[in-house]
Design a protein around this motif. Sequence first.
Motif, mmCIF file in Angstrom:
data_model
loop_
_atom_site.group_PDB
_atom_site.id
_atom_site.type_symbol
_atom_site.label_atom_id
_atom_site.label_comp_id
_atom_site.label_asym_id
_atom_site.label_seq_id
_atom_site.Cartn_x
_atom_site.Cartn_y
_atom_site.Cartn_z
ATOM 1 N N GLY A 85 11.864 0.786 -0.327
ATOM 2 C CA GLY A 85 12.905 -0.434 0.411
ATOM 3 C C GLY A 85 11.652 -0.061 1.707
ATOM 4 N N THR A 86 10.499 0.179 1.860
ATOM 5 C CA THR A 86 9.179 0.718 3.074
ATOM 6 C C THR A 86 8.589 -0.358 2.653
ATOM 7 O OG1 THR A 86 8.960 2.936 2.982
ATOM 8 C CG2 THR A 86 7.960 1.713 4.048
ATOM 9 N N ASP A 87 9.056 -1.675 3.939
ATOM 10 C CA ASP A 87 8.360 -2.696 3.896
ATOM 11 C C ASP A 87 6.623 -2.745 4.560
ATOM 12 O OD1 ASP A 87 10.420 -4.048 2.786
ATOM 13 O OD2 ASP A 87 11.562 -4.807 4.098
ATOM 14 N N ALA A 88 6.622 -1.889 5.242
ATOM 15 C CA ALA A 88 5.258 -1.995 6.272
ATOM 16 C C ALA A 88 5.485 -1.018 6.984
ATOM 17 C CB ALA A 88 5.741 -3.067 7.510
ATOM 18 N N MET A 89 3.845 -0.931 7.286
ATOM 19 C CA MET A 89 3.569 0.382 7.550
ATOM 20 C C MET A 89 1.966 0.932 8.510
ATOM 21 S SD MET A 89 1.231 3.239 4.778
ATOM 22 C CE MET A 89 2.289 2.311 2.614
ATOM 23 N N THR A 90 2.596 1.483 9.457
ATOM 24 C CA THR A 90 0.824 0.929 10.041
ATOM 25 C C THR A 90 0.516 2.737 9.601
ATOM 26 O OG1 THR A 90 2.239 0.617 12.205
ATOM 27 C CG2 THR A 90 0.176 1.166 12.534
ATOM 28 N N ILE A 91 -0.972 2.181 9.506
ATOM 29 C CA ILE A 91 -1.457 3.623 9.480
ATOM 30 C C ILE A 91 -2.682 4.135 10.965
ATOM 31 C CG2 ILE A 91 -3.803 4.401 8.168
ATOM 32 C CD1 ILE A 91 -2.193 2.907 5.787
ATOM 33 N N ILE A 115 1.074 -4.246 5.173
ATOM 34 C CA ILE A 115 2.942 -4.951 4.639
ATOM 35 C C ILE A 115 2.770 -4.526 2.439
ATOM 36 C CG2 ILE A 115 3.904 -6.925 3.942
ATOM 37 C CD1 ILE A 115 2.542 -8.048 6.771
ATOM 38 N N ASN A 116 4.156 -4.356 2.731
ATOM 39 C CA ASN A 116 3.893 -3.722 1.067
ATOM 40 C C ASN A 116 4.499 -5.655 0.329
ATOM 41 O OD1 ASN A 116 4.966 -3.048 -1.612
ATOM 42 N ND2 ASN A 116 6.374 -1.814 -0.707
ATOM 43 N N PHE A 117 3.815 -6.021 -0.612
ATOM 44 C CA PHE A 117 4.128 -6.452 -1.758
ATOM 45 C C PHE A 117 4.747 -6.736 -2.634
ATOM 46 C CE2 PHE A 117 1.353 -8.745 1.738
ATOM 47 C CZ PHE A 117 2.375 -10.273 2.445
ATOM 48 N N ARG A 118 5.022 -7.399 -3.574
ATOM 49 C CA ARG A 118 5.415 -6.977 -4.881
ATOM 50 C C ARG A 118 4.079 -5.891 -5.629
ATOM 51 N NH1 ARG A 118 9.740 -9.210 -7.606
ATOM 52 N NH2 ARG A 118 10.722 -11.605 -5.910
ATOM 53 N N ASP A 119 3.106 -6.555 -5.215
ATOM 54 C CA ASP A 119 1.649 -5.665 -6.081
ATOM 55 C C ASP A 119 1.263 -4.815 -5.250
ATOM 56 O OD1 ASP A 119 0.909 -7.561 -4.762
ATOM 57 O OD2 ASP A 119 -0.630 -7.902 -5.509
ATOM 58 N N GLY A 120 2.340 -4.097 -4.218
ATOM 59 C CA GLY A 120 1.639 -2.573 -3.615
ATOM 60 C C GLY A 120 1.179 -3.354 -2.471
ATOM 61 N N TYR A 121 1.308 -2.192 -1.354
ATOM 62 C CA TYR A 121 0.594 -3.031 0.174
ATOM 63 C C TYR A 121 -0.810 -3.729 0.284
ATOM 64 C CZ TYR A 121 4.160 0.263 2.049
ATOM 65 O OH TYR A 121 5.023 0.908 2.521
ATOM 66 N N LYS A 122 -0.414 -4.365 1.798
ATOM 67 C CA LYS A 122 -2.151 -5.852 2.188
ATOM 68 C C LYS A 122 -2.273 -4.491 3.130
ATOM 69 C CE LYS A 122 -2.565 -8.420 -2.118
ATOM 70 N NZ LYS A 122 -2.377 -7.264 -2.921
ATOM 71 N N PHE A 123 -3.047 -4.494 3.740
ATOM 72 C CA PHE A 123 -3.720 -4.562 4.970
ATOM 73 C C PHE A 123 -4.398 -4.986 5.750
ATOM 74 C CE2 PHE A 123 -2.953 -0.349 2.651
ATOM 75 C CZ PHE A 123 -1.837 0.302 3.487
#
Length: 178
Positions: free
Chosen positions: A144-150, A169-177
Amino acid sequence: MIQAMLDFIRINKEWFFSGAGVVAISAIFNFLRNKTKEKDPPTTNQIATRNAVNIQGSGDIAVGSIIVKENSIPTKLAKPIFFIKPSGRTLISGQDPEHRLQIHNRGGDCYNVNLQSDVFSKEFNFPKISRGRHTSITVTTPRGTDAMTIIITALDGNGMEHQQAINGINFRDGYKFY
């Protein structure tokens, strides 16, 4: 004019030959000589190899639109610049997803990376990620983690510390940065 100089020396011979006059006249001649002497122009040497160019010089050096002053690396070249590429993820039923990320360095040396989201925080420390290199990290995110900041902490080529935040941002196929 020459007669005036000879009269001056004859009248002031004690002072002139006592040492004070010699020092004063030497100072005047040095001043005049240095004023008229042309300064050496700055020099630049360039050595090129297959993968690098080494430029050495005295004074300021211009490389395109970048000017190198006082032997310090210009901010445009020294500042850490990173990007992140997802390199895979593992989904196991009933477990939190595991994401593999590659941190690519196009700038200064990287020493640690903080991953933060609204539900977790994790820190990775590295001995060093040099310019042109990358490293992989693996992070397990709670479902359920929708987003992360690195947040990447790095030192530039002049030893100054910088931070760069990259949002994912977490999409169905993984994170996009971005």
